[in-house]
Design a protein around this motif. Structure first.
Motif, mmCIF file in Angstrom:
data_model
loop_
_atom_site.group_PDB
_atom_site.id
_atom_site.type_symbol
_atom_site.label_atom_id
_atom_site.label_comp_id
_atom_site.label_asym_id
_atom_site.label_seq_id
_atom_site.Cartn_x
_atom_site.Cartn_y
_atom_site.Cartn_z
ATOM 1 N N PHE A 38 0.897 -1.161 0.000
ATOM 2 C CA PHE A 38 0.000 0.000 0.000
ATOM 3 C C PHE A 38 0.933 1.209 0.000
ATOM 4 O O PHE A 38 1.615 1.480 0.987
ATOM 5 N N VAL A 39 0.986 1.905 -1.140
ATOM 6 C CA VAL A 39 1.958 2.991 -1.308
ATOM 7 C C VAL A 39 1.234 4.336 -1.372
ATOM 8 O O VAL A 39 0.268 4.490 -2.120
ATOM 9 N N GLY A 40 1.675 5.285 -0.582
ATOM 10 C CA GLY A 40 1.095 6.622 -0.576
ATOM 11 C C GLY A 40 1.989 7.602 -1.312
ATOM 12 O O GLY A 40 3.204 7.611 -1.106
ATOM 13 N N LYS A 191 -7.263 -1.836 2.538
ATOM 14 C CA LYS A 191 -6.068 -2.524 3.068
ATOM 15 C C LYS A 191 -6.335 -4.022 3.238
ATOM 16 O O LYS A 191 -5.463 -4.859 3.004
ATOM 17 N N SER A 192 -7.571 -4.353 3.651
ATOM 18 C CA SER A 192 -7.891 -5.760 3.924
ATOM 19 C C SER A 192 -7.894 -6.609 2.653
ATOM 20 O O SER A 192 -7.836 -7.830 2.712
ATOM 21 N N LEU A 193 -7.973 -5.979 1.483
ATOM 22 C CA LEU A 193 -8.017 -6.742 0.233
ATOM 23 C C LEU A 193 -6.681 -7.391 -0.086
ATOM 24 O O LEU A 193 -6.597 -8.305 -0.901
ATOM 25 N N GLU A 194 -5.619 -6.848 0.527
ATOM 26 C CA GLU A 194 -4.267 -7.359 0.307
ATOM 27 C C GLU A 194 -3.861 -7.306 -1.161
ATOM 28 O O GLU A 194 -3.147 -8.183 -1.661
ATOM 29 N N ILE A 195 -4.384 -6.310 -1.879
ATOM 30 C CA ILE A 195 -3.931 -6.092 -3.245
ATOM 31 C C ILE A 195 -2.900 -4.957 -3.223
ATOM 32 O O ILE A 195 -2.651 -4.356 -2.184
ATOM 33 N N VAL A 198 -1.911 2.068 -4.810
ATOM 34 C CA VAL A 198 -1.140 3.313 -4.886
ATOM 35 C C VAL A 198 -2.144 4.451 -4.757
ATOM 36 O O VAL A 198 -3.099 4.531 -5.548
ATOM 37 N N ALA A 199 -1.973 5.300 -3.756
ATOM 38 C CA ALA A 199 -2.953 6.353 -3.499
ATOM 39 C C ALA A 199 -2.254 7.682 -3.259
ATOM 40 O O ALA A 199 -1.280 7.744 -2.498
ATOM 41 N N THR A 200 -2.742 8.751 -3.904
ATOM 42 C CA THR A 200 -2.309 10.079 -3.485
ATOM 43 C C THR A 200 -3.097 10.407 -2.222
ATOM 44 O O THR A 200 -4.272 10.049 -2.107
ATOM 45 N N ILE A 201 -2.445 11.051 -1.293
ATOM 46 C CA ILE A 201 -3.111 11.267 -0.004
ATOM 47 C C ILE A 201 -2.511 12.505 0.671
ATOM 48 O O ILE A 201 -1.304 12.720 0.620
ATOM 49 N N PHE A 210 -1.863 3.684 7.304
ATOM 50 C CA PHE A 210 -2.267 2.664 6.331
ATOM 51 C C PHE A 210 -1.191 2.272 5.318
ATOM 52 O O PHE A 210 -1.269 1.192 4.744
ATOM 53 N N CYS A 211 -0.220 3.159 5.068
ATOM 54 C CA CYS A 211 0.718 2.880 3.975
ATOM 55 C C CYS A 211 1.922 2.078 4.456
ATOM 56 O O CYS A 211 2.432 2.290 5.556
ATOM 57 N N ASP A 212 2.370 1.176 3.587
ATOM 58 C CA ASP A 212 3.609 0.445 3.857
ATOM 59 C C ASP A 212 4.810 1.271 3.415
ATOM 60 O O ASP A 212 5.899 1.158 3.968
#
Ligand SMILES: Nc1ncnc2c1ncn2[C@@H]1O[C@H](COP(=O)(O)OP(=O)(O)OP(=O)(O)O)[C@@H](O)[C@H]1O
Length: 270
Positions: A38-40, A191-195, A198-201, A210-212
């Protein structure tokens, strides 16, 4: 239960630049998005976050450099193939004509049939009901999209993206318009979807929670990347946003918490 998709998809951006006729908007960006991360993408207004996403979902062609999806240049992947793996939720999604929430969701079901043929099929109706419930819009199923509130529209568009069962989800400010309850709920769901996401935030604390991995942009350049703990220091936040902060540990203990100093911000007279 949320829809679970096990992802094998990942992306890579190499030396990407993009300019308008008068301005270099993205300048030699390189980074990797590992599968399941999960990339921000963070940074002040106008630094190129949305433009970067546009290059990643093939809407814009870079002037130089490349975007790879599973080691293939996205320019060599057909739109249909790309859409079978990658779903996108934009800040302002134009919806062509008056559709109900349910009808709009049916357009997110990808198979050979037209959405109006699919909408009454039992399995697909069940899928649509399920995502409506996941985003708290069951009671709005038959309401026209344009008459939904900003937050309801945002949740519906996220639900449509989830129906695609993407391996990668690209989101432009997904929490825009959402109240704090839905900000947390929708990001928890994603996050729970485990897909791969990539999100701008803009919200540093949501990004931290939330981001890794975070990518910090300024003036079209990647200034810093890493985990929230690596990226969020008072010095780096002041360098990027021009405001003073305290950074400590969130009471739940797993990620940094950023507290702003209210001394006028970066445009204050000194
Ligand atoms: N097609 C275009 N023509 C002219 N300027 C553009 C174009 N696309 C982007 N820009 C400019 O490039 C810069 C970056 O825009 P972008 O929307 O990527 O910023 P952002 O970081 O997403 O901003 P925000 O946080 O405000 O959403 C802005 O100055 C914008 O005006």
């Amino acid at each position: 239960m949320p829809i679970t998709v096990h992802t094998h998809s990942h992306m890579e951006v190499n030396n990407l630049s993009w300019s308008t006729s008068s301005k270099k908007v993205l300048d030699d960006l390189s980074f990797t998005i590992e599968k399941g991360q999960f990339v921000g993408i963070l940074g002040p207004n106008g630094v190129g976050k949305s433009t970067l996403l546009r290059c990643m979902y093939k809407y814009l062609t870079p002037d130089s450099g490349e975007v790879l999806l599973n080691n293939l240049n996205v320019s060599a992947i057909s739109h249909r193939e790309f859409a079978s793996k990658v779903a996108v939720v934009l800040q302002h999604t134009p919806v062509g004509f008056s559709m109900t929430a349910r009808q709009l969701l049916a357009t997110g079901l990808i198979n050979q049939q037209k959405w109006w043929q699919r909408i009454n099929q039992v399995a697909e109706k069940h899928e649509i009901d399920r995502v409506l419930s996941l985003v708290g819009l069951t009671s709005k199923a038959d309401q026209i999209f344009e008459s939904l509130s900003g937050g309801e529209r945002q949740r519906l568009l996220i639900a449509r993206a989830l129906l695609q069962k993407p391996e990668i989800l690209l989101l432009d400010e997904p929490t825009n318009h959402l109240d704090v309850g839905y900000q947390v709920e929708i990001l928890t769901l994603i996050k729970s979807l485990e897909i791969t996401v990539v999100a701008t935030i803009h919200d540093l604390n949501l990004a931290s929670a939330f981001c890794d991995k975070l990518l910090l942009l300024r003036d079209g350049r990647l200034i810093k990347s890493g985990t929230p703990a690596q990226v969020f220091t008072p010095a780096s936040i002041e360098n990027i946003y021009g405001i003073k902060t305290e950074v400590d540990s969130h009471p739940q203990g797993r990620h940094p918490r950023v507290t702003y100093h209210f001394d006028g911000g970066r445009h204050a007279a000194v």
